[in-house]
Design an enzyme around this catalytic site. Structure first.
Site, PDB file in Angstrom:
ATOM      1  N   SER A 174       0.835  -1.204   0.000  1.00  0.00           N
ATOM      2  CA  SER A 174       0.000   0.000   0.000  1.00  0.00           C
ATOM      3  C   SER A 174       0.880   1.269   0.000  1.00  0.00           C
ATOM      4  O   SER A 174       1.697   1.441  -0.898  1.00  0.00           O
ATOM      5  CB  SER A 174      -0.966  -0.032   1.189  1.00  0.00           C
ATOM      6  OG  SER A 174      -1.944   0.978   1.071  1.00  0.00           O
ATOM      7  N   ASP A 271      -8.015  -3.078  -7.340  1.00  0.00           N
ATOM      8  CA  ASP A 271      -7.516  -2.800  -5.998  1.00  0.00           C
ATOM      9  C   ASP A 271      -8.605  -2.130  -5.153  1.00  0.00           C
ATOM     10  O   ASP A 271      -9.151  -1.086  -5.529  1.00  0.00           O
ATOM     11  CB  ASP A 271      -6.297  -1.882  -6.100  1.00  0.00           C
ATOM     12  CG  ASP A 271      -5.694  -1.575  -4.748  1.00  0.00           C
ATOM     13  OD1 ASP A 271      -4.788  -2.307  -4.339  1.00  0.00           O
ATOM     14  OD2 ASP A 271      -6.153  -0.614  -4.101  1.00  0.00           O
ATOM     15  N   HIS A 339      -6.486  -5.878  -1.469  1.00  0.00           N
ATOM     16  CA  HIS A 339      -5.501  -4.798  -1.294  1.00  0.00           C
ATOM     17  C   HIS A 339      -4.440  -5.322  -0.335  1.00  0.00           C
ATOM     18  O   HIS A 339      -4.724  -5.588   0.819  1.00  0.00           O
ATOM     19  CB  HIS A 339      -6.180  -3.549  -0.716  1.00  0.00           C
ATOM     20  CG  HIS A 339      -5.242  -2.391  -0.531  1.00  0.00           C
ATOM     21  ND1 HIS A 339      -4.660  -1.738  -1.604  1.00  0.00           N
ATOM     22  CD2 HIS A 339      -4.775  -1.766   0.580  1.00  0.00           C
ATOM     23  CE1 HIS A 339      -3.901  -0.751  -1.158  1.00  0.00           C
ATOM     24  NE2 HIS A 339      -3.927  -0.753   0.166  1.00  0.00           N
TER      25      HIS A 339
END
Length: 394
Positions: A174, A271, A339
């Site tokens: 991330s 995502d 994610h």
């Protein structure tokens, strides 16, 4: 005897997750005691930290560094709030971290990297380890020192063996995946010339796109972040000098072509974070028409699915030159609503892990890193992939 048989059956039906849950690897936090020498502080002024689990055997001189993720703060108010949480201060962090997935020390759960030195770099600056500024109005004080935190941690690890590394992988998830793009070549510069150094971004390929209201929500967000935290000076100089808008070099799609170190991009084409915050942020859906679709992809209507397929096309278009021309690069772009897939055991490497062309993420990354075969895997479009876990909730 029956109870033994029953227990054996339980282990067989849920392995490797049951075995994994019984052998949770907890790793202690290390504070960077001399960080203040480098002016390296978390948002609230606390010392930065990492967790190190030592390698052994053939992996004793190999290193994995994993940037922790956790969003960003791009104004004083949100950064002051963040400074009171584990995202802005080591004071509020767990002192023990679970190492799983790419960080696991179990060869059956992490076949290629299990015996490496594995480091989780804690995230407490709110700018993907890229800022270098300070805010002080006499009553409130905030340190935007991500770049210095990165340098202080590297300098702390070099004498612990990183400086003699034979193999090294800089990774992150991330906001930490974005940090991998931003610091990849710098990481290489610290290591021996004959070391094999590569970088991996997991769910860090944030796209410079308009939202469903045709606003540049994420570009505006990042521009405020870059200005607040003094990031522009730390962006790739080759990128910022060649692009019309230097701040765009914070986006991986523009920075990628200037990275010289071999790079692997692990991302979902749908995502969840980008879906919820970049493609359809709350400001673009004031009446909540997207809420059922955000909670469950099966609830998306035809128009919403078409918009999501458009997002996938935009991602593949942004990756097209890398896909075609990068000889040392790797990719794993699957069609799962997820994610971050490298730190979770069930998505990294397990019996029912997501696969593209019958290859798990761990196998794809390993094949690429060790040069076993070219690894540029792109999944078919949703809903074709039956191996997805579709972990909605980003």
């Amino acid at each position: 005897m029956n109870s033994v048989v029953a227990y054996s059956l339980i282990l067989l039906t849920c392995a490797p997750s049951c075995i994994y849950s019984e052998e949770r690897l907890l790793v202690n936090m290390t504070l960077v005691r001399n960080a203040s020498v480098h002016g390296a502080y978390c948002l609230d002024g606390s010392l930065p930290a990492y967790h190190l689990h030592r390698g052994f055997g053939a992996g004793a001189r190999n290193w994995l560094l994993q940037f922790e993720g956790g969003g960003w703060c791009n104004d004083i108010e949100s950064c002051l709030e963040r400074a009171k949480t584990r995202r802005g201060s080591t004071r509020y962090m767990n002192k023990m971290e679970v190492f799983s997935g790419i960080l696991s020390n179990n060869p059956s759960l992490n076949p290629d990297i299990y015996n490496w030195n594995r480091v989780k770099i804690r995230y407490c600056d709110g700018a993907s380890f890229a800022g270098n500024a300070k805010f002080d109005n006499g009553t409130s004080l905030l340190y935007f020192r991500g770049q210095r935190i990165w340098q202080a941690i590297i300098l702390d690890l070099l004498p612990k063996g990183l400086g003699r590394a034979r193999k090294a992988l800089l990774s992150g998830c991330s906001a930490g995946g974005l940090a991998s793009f931003l610091h990849c070549d710098n990481f290489t510069s610290y290591l021996p010339k004959n070391a094999s150094v590569k970088c991996l971004s997991d769910a860090g390929f944030f796209l410079d796109i308009r939202d469903t209201s045709l606003n540049h929500t994420i570009r505006s967000f990042y521009e405020a972040l870059i200005s607040l935290q003094g990031i522009e000076q730390n962006l790739d100089k080759n990128c910022t000098s060649s692009r019309y808008f230097p701040k765009q070099c914070f986006f991986p799609q523009y920075a990628l072509m200037y990275i010289r170190t071999p790079f692997f991009i692990l991302n979902s084409a749908y995502d969840v974070y980008q879906f919820h915050h970049i493609l359809v942020p709350p400001t673009a859906d004031l009446h909540g028409h997207w809420n059922p679709c955000k909670l469950n992809a099966a609830a998306c209507n035809t128009n919403q699915i078409n918009i999501l397929q458009g997002f996938r096309k935009d991602m593949l278009a942004a990756l097209s030159l890398f896909y075609r021309y990068s000889r040392r690069g790797g990719m794993f772009i699957n069609s799962c609503f997820a994610h971050c897939q490298s730190e979770s055991q069930d998505t990294w490497f397990g019996v029912d892990s997501p696969r593209v062309h019958n290859k798990t993420i761990a196998e794809a990354v390993g094949d690429w890193y060790f040069g076993r075969r070219v690894t540029k895997e792109i999944d078919c479009a949703f809903p074709c992939d039956s191996t997805c876990h579709n972990l909605i909730g980003g």
